[in-house]
Design a protein around this motif. Structure first.
Motif, PDB file in Angstrom:
ATOM      1  N   LEU A 111       0.816  -1.206   0.000  1.00  0.00           N
ATOM      2  CA  LEU A 111       0.000   0.000   0.000  1.00  0.00           C
ATOM      3  C   LEU A 111       0.857   1.266   0.000  1.00  0.00           C
ATOM      4  O   LEU A 111       1.898   1.318   0.633  1.00  0.00           O
ATOM      5  N   GLY A 112       0.394   2.266  -0.709  1.00  0.00           N
ATOM      6  CA  GLY A 112       1.077   3.551  -0.733  1.00  0.00           C
ATOM      7  C   GLY A 112       1.931   3.764  -1.952  1.00  0.00           C
ATOM      8  O   GLY A 112       1.873   4.806  -2.601  1.00  0.00           O
ATOM      9  N   VAL A 113       2.713   2.770  -2.306  1.00  0.00           N
ATOM     10  CA  VAL A 113       3.609   2.905  -3.457  1.00  0.00           C
ATOM     11  C   VAL A 113       2.821   3.014  -4.751  1.00  0.00           C
ATOM     12  O   VAL A 113       3.079   3.878  -5.588  1.00  0.00           O
ATOM     13  N   LYS A 114       1.834   2.143  -4.930  1.00  0.00           N
ATOM     14  CA  LYS A 114       1.013   2.176  -6.138  1.00  0.00           C
ATOM     15  C   LYS A 114       0.207   3.465  -6.227  1.00  0.00           C
ATOM     16  O   LYS A 114      -0.106   3.938  -7.320  1.00  0.00           O
ATOM     17  N   ASP A 115      -0.137   4.055  -5.075  1.00  0.00           N
ATOM     18  CA  ASP A 115      -0.879   5.309  -5.075  1.00  0.00           C
ATOM     19  C   ASP A 115      -0.069   6.409  -5.751  1.00  0.00           C
ATOM     20  O   ASP A 115      -0.612   7.254  -6.455  1.00  0.00           O
ATOM     21  N   GLU A 116       1.241   6.389  -5.542  1.00  0.00           N
ATOM     22  CA  GLU A 116       2.107   7.377  -6.170  1.00  0.00           C
ATOM     23  C   GLU A 116       2.105   7.211  -7.682  1.00  0.00           C
ATOM     24  O   GLU A 116       2.063   8.178  -8.437  1.00  0.00           O
ATOM     25  N   GLU A 117       2.142   5.947  -8.139  1.00  0.00           N
ATOM     26  CA  GLU A 117       2.139   5.680  -9.566  1.00  0.00           C
ATOM     27  C   GLU A 117       0.808   6.086 -10.190  1.00  0.00           C
ATOM     28  O   GLU A 117       0.763   6.661 -11.274  1.00  0.00           O
ATOM     29  N   THR A 118      -0.292   5.801  -9.486  1.00  0.00           N
ATOM     30  CA  THR A 118      -1.618   6.163  -9.987  1.00  0.00           C
ATOM     31  C   THR A 118      -1.752   7.671 -10.110  1.00  0.00           C
ATOM     32  O   THR A 118      -2.345   8.177 -11.065  1.00  0.00           O
ATOM     33  N   ALA A 119      -1.186   8.414  -9.150  1.00  0.00           N
ATOM     34  CA  ALA A 119      -1.250   9.869  -9.192  1.00  0.00           C
ATOM     35  C   ALA A 119      -0.530  10.398 -10.431  1.00  0.00           C
ATOM     36  O   ALA A 119      -0.919  11.419 -11.007  1.00  0.00           O
ATOM     37  N   HIS A 120       0.507   9.696 -10.846  1.00  0.00           N
ATOM     38  CA  HIS A 120       1.288  10.113 -12.019  1.00  0.00           C
ATOM     39  C   HIS A 120       0.603   9.723 -13.328  1.00  0.00           C
ATOM     40  O   HIS A 120       0.502  10.536 -14.255  1.00  0.00           O
ATOM     41  N   LYS A 121       0.095   8.505 -13.407  1.00  0.00           N
ATOM     42  CA  LYS A 121      -0.469   7.986 -14.658  1.00  0.00           C
ATOM     43  C   LYS A 121      -1.980   8.155 -14.766  1.00  0.00           C
ATOM     44  O   LYS A 121      -2.534   8.107 -15.859  1.00  0.00           O
ATOM     45  N   GLY A 122      -2.653   8.317 -13.650  1.00  0.00           N
ATOM     46  CA  GLY A 122      -4.110   8.361 -13.649  1.00  0.00           C
ATOM     47  C   GLY A 122      -4.677   6.992 -13.328  1.00  0.00           C
ATOM     48  O   GLY A 122      -4.001   5.969 -13.450  1.00  0.00           O
ATOM     49  N   LYS A 123      -5.924   6.960 -12.900  1.00  0.00           N
ATOM     50  CA  LYS A 123      -6.557   5.707 -12.535  1.00  0.00           C
ATOM     51  C   LYS A 123      -6.810   4.853 -13.774  1.00  0.00           C
ATOM     52  O   LYS A 123      -7.394   5.319 -14.751  1.00  0.00           O
ATOM     53  N   ARG A 124      -6.389   3.603 -13.700  1.00  0.00           N
ATOM     54  CA  ARG A 124      -6.459   2.747 -14.885  1.00  0.00           C
ATOM     55  C   ARG A 124      -7.885   2.423 -15.295  1.00  0.00           C
ATOM     56  O   ARG A 124      -8.173   2.290 -16.483  1.00  0.00           O
ATOM     57  N   TYR A 125      -8.783   2.299 -14.330  1.00  0.00           N
ATOM     58  CA  TYR A 125     -10.148   1.920 -14.693  1.00  0.00           C
ATOM     59  C   TYR A 125     -10.883   3.034 -15.436  1.00  0.00           C
ATOM     60  O   TYR A 125     -11.933   2.805 -16.038  1.00  0.00           O
ATOM     61  N   LEU A 126     -10.310   4.251 -15.428  1.00  0.00           N
ATOM     62  CA  LEU A 126     -10.907   5.385 -16.137  1.00  0.00           C
ATOM     63  C   LEU A 126     -10.229   5.679 -17.467  1.00  0.00           C
ATOM     64  O   LEU A 126     -10.647   6.585 -18.196  1.00  0.00           O
ATOM     65  N   MET A 127      -9.192   4.924 -17.819  1.00  0.00           N
ATOM     66  CA  MET A 127      -8.452   5.171 -19.056  1.00  0.00           C
ATOM     67  C   MET A 127      -9.299   4.893 -20.296  1.00  0.00           C
ATOM     68  O   MET A 127     -10.176   4.030 -20.282  1.00  0.00           O
ATOM     69  N   GLY A 128      -9.015   5.628 -21.368  1.00  0.00           N
ATOM     70  CA  GLY A 128      -9.616   5.318 -22.648  1.00  0.00           C
ATOM     71  C   GLY A 128      -9.087   3.993 -23.164  1.00  0.00           C
ATOM     72  O   GLY A 128      -8.075   3.479 -22.661  1.00  0.00           O
ATOM     73  N   GLU A 129      -9.740   3.437 -24.169  1.00  0.00           N
ATOM     74  CA  GLU A 129      -9.385   2.087 -24.623  1.00  0.00           C
ATOM     75  C   GLU A 129      -7.935   1.980 -25.099  1.00  0.00           C
ATOM     76  O   GLU A 129      -7.252   1.004 -24.812  1.00  0.00           O
ATOM     77  N   THR A 130      -7.439   2.984 -25.819  1.00  0.00           N
ATOM     78  CA  THR A 130      -6.066   2.925 -26.331  1.00  0.00           C
ATOM     79  C   THR A 130      -5.058   2.872 -25.195  1.00  0.00           C
ATOM     80  O   THR A 130      -4.154   2.021 -25.172  1.00  0.00           O
ATOM     81  N   ASP A 131      -5.198   3.779 -24.231  1.00  0.00           N
ATOM     82  CA  ASP A 131      -4.278   3.809 -23.091  1.00  0.00           C
ATOM     83  C   ASP A 131      -4.442   2.566 -22.216  1.00  0.00           C
ATOM     84  O   ASP A 131      -3.463   2.055 -21.666  1.00  0.00           O
ATOM     85  N   PHE A 132      -5.679   2.100 -22.106  1.00  0.00           N
ATOM     86  CA  PHE A 132      -5.938   0.920 -21.279  1.00  0.00           C
ATOM     87  C   PHE A 132      -5.253  -0.308 -21.868  1.00  0.00           C
ATOM     88  O   PHE A 132      -4.610  -1.079 -21.146  1.00  0.00           O
ATOM     89  N   LYS A 133      -5.369  -0.480 -23.190  1.00  0.00           N
ATOM     90  CA  LYS A 133      -4.714  -1.613 -23.839  1.00  0.00           C
ATOM     91  C   LYS A 133      -3.198  -1.521 -23.691  1.00  0.00           C
ATOM     92  O   LYS A 133      -2.520  -2.539 -23.472  1.00  0.00           O
ATOM     93  N   GLU A 134      -2.654  -0.309 -23.775  1.00  0.00           N
ATOM     94  CA  GLU A 134      -1.207  -0.128 -23.637  1.00  0.00           C
ATOM     95  C   GLU A 134      -0.764  -0.474 -22.221  1.00  0.00           C
ATOM     96  O   GLU A 134       0.299  -1.071 -22.017  1.00  0.00           O
ATOM     97  N   GLU A 135      -1.580  -0.114 -21.250  1.00  0.00           N
ATOM     98  CA  GLU A 135      -1.279  -0.443 -19.859  1.00  0.00           C
ATOM     99  C   GLU A 135      -1.254  -1.960 -19.662  1.00  0.00           C
ATOM    100  O   GLU A 135      -0.383  -2.501 -18.984  1.00  0.00           O
ATOM    101  N   LEU A 136      -2.218  -2.648 -20.260  1.00  0.00           N
ATOM    102  CA  LEU A 136      -2.277  -4.108 -20.140  1.00  0.00           C
ATOM    103  C   LEU A 136      -1.087  -4.760 -20.828  1.00  0.00           C
ATOM    104  O   LEU A 136      -0.542  -5.750 -20.334  1.00  0.00           O
ATOM    105  N   ARG A 137      -0.684  -4.199 -21.965  1.00  0.00           N
ATOM    106  CA  ARG A 137       0.511  -4.723 -22.647  1.00  0.00           C
ATOM    107  C   ARG A 137       1.739  -4.560 -21.768  1.00  0.00           C
ATOM    108  O   ARG A 137       2.594  -5.447 -21.684  1.00  0.00           O
ATOM    109  N   GLU A 138       1.837  -3.416 -21.106  1.00  0.00           N
ATOM    110  CA  GLU A 138       2.993  -3.131 -20.248  1.00  0.00           C
ATOM    111  C   GLU A 138       3.040  -4.090 -19.059  1.00  0.00           C
ATOM    112  O   GLU A 138       4.107  -4.560 -18.670  1.00  0.00           O
ATOM    113  N   LEU A 139       1.886  -4.391 -18.492  1.00  0.00           N
ATOM    114  CA  LEU A 139       1.835  -5.316 -17.361  1.00  0.00           C
ATOM    115  C   LEU A 139       2.187  -6.735 -17.785  1.00  0.00           C
ATOM    116  O   LEU A 139       2.763  -7.500 -17.019  1.00  0.00           O
ATOM    117  N   GLY A 140       1.804  -7.095 -18.999  1.00  0.00           N
ATOM    118  CA  GLY A 140       2.192  -8.393 -19.542  1.00  0.00           C
ATOM    119  C   GLY A 140       1.289  -9.552 -19.201  1.00  0.00           C
ATOM    120  O   GLY A 140       1.610 -10.693 -19.506  1.00  0.00           O
TER     121      GLY A 140
END
Length: 239
Positions: A111-140
């Protein structure tokens, strides 16, 4: 008389289900009773409504575990989202006087560390489809076959978004510390792997942390090593 075995409860990652840990279950000794749990809206619980609230998800997992408990020791193992929820599940069970022998977590810096990343990138569940797919690709964790097939993607993406919403919209606000020891592992290629010792803040017991070769889904490359961790965590014999 039925012989009861020590129990392992597995909590899946975002978009996962009870089948996500088959590769681990098949390698665990039959001296253990293994339960790969799942939240509603996927796998065997596909017909149930997706959960988008962390407290509801935590309660669901607690109820599943309580319904399957025997009188033997047990551990909780969670990967990524499962690690975050696993911490709260362990605490809730502790309050019910059923304390896990250990909490084993992978792919998550705590807890806490991911909050910092979310603040930088934005909440993933609110991402548009293009950014969301890119996020999923990055996670692998999602194959290109799914990401590039609209029918498959439209089937799985609501599950993944709902799970991200569970952990990004608001977790229970408390300074949580559990009595169980914690064993935490991350992949060297994960962005926050250098922060893994953050997990030490969440246990009054000992906490062992290590970084293994691989990305966010490094567990797929190290099944035997992870199984050894799960089995040994009962007697706290992990070096």
């Amino acid at each position: 008389m039925i012989y009861q075995k020590p129990q392992i409860f597995m909590l899946h990652f975002a978009g996962g289900n009870s089948y996500s840990f088959v590769f681990l279950k098949e390698k665990i000794s039959n001296a253990f009773e293994v339960h790969a749990l799942e939240l509603p809206g996927r796998g065997k619980r596909f017909k149930e409504e997706l959960i988008k609230n962390s407290e509801v998800a935590i309660d669901d997992y607690v109820q599943q575990i309580r319904s399957k408990r025997n009188n033997k020791p047990f551990i909780i193992y969670g990967h990524s989202m499962g690690a975050t929820l696993g911490l709260f599940v362990a605490k809730k069970l502790e309050r019910l006087l059923d304390i896990p022998s250990a909490l084993v977590v992978t792919g998550n810096p705590g807890l806490g560390v991911k909050d910092e990343e979310t603040a930088h990138k934005g909440k993933r569940y609110l991402m548009g489809e293009t950014d969301f797919k890119e996020e999923l690709r990055e996670l692998g964790g999602v194959s290109d076959e799914i990401l590039e097939n609209e029918e498959l993607y439209s089937f799985f993406s609501p599950q993944i978004r709902a799970d991200f919403e569970v952990i990004e919209k608001g977790l229970p606000s408390e300074n949580i510390v559990i009595q169980s020891p914690v064993y935490a592992f991350m992949g060297a290629e994960e962005k926050c792997s250098d922060r893994i010792e953050n997990w030490k803040r969440f246990t009054a017991n000992h906490c062992n942390c290590d970084v293994w070769e691989g990305n966010h889904f490094f567990i797929n490359d190290h099944p035997e090593a992870l199984v050894r961790i799960l089995e040994k965590s009962f007697d706290h014999s992990i070096n």
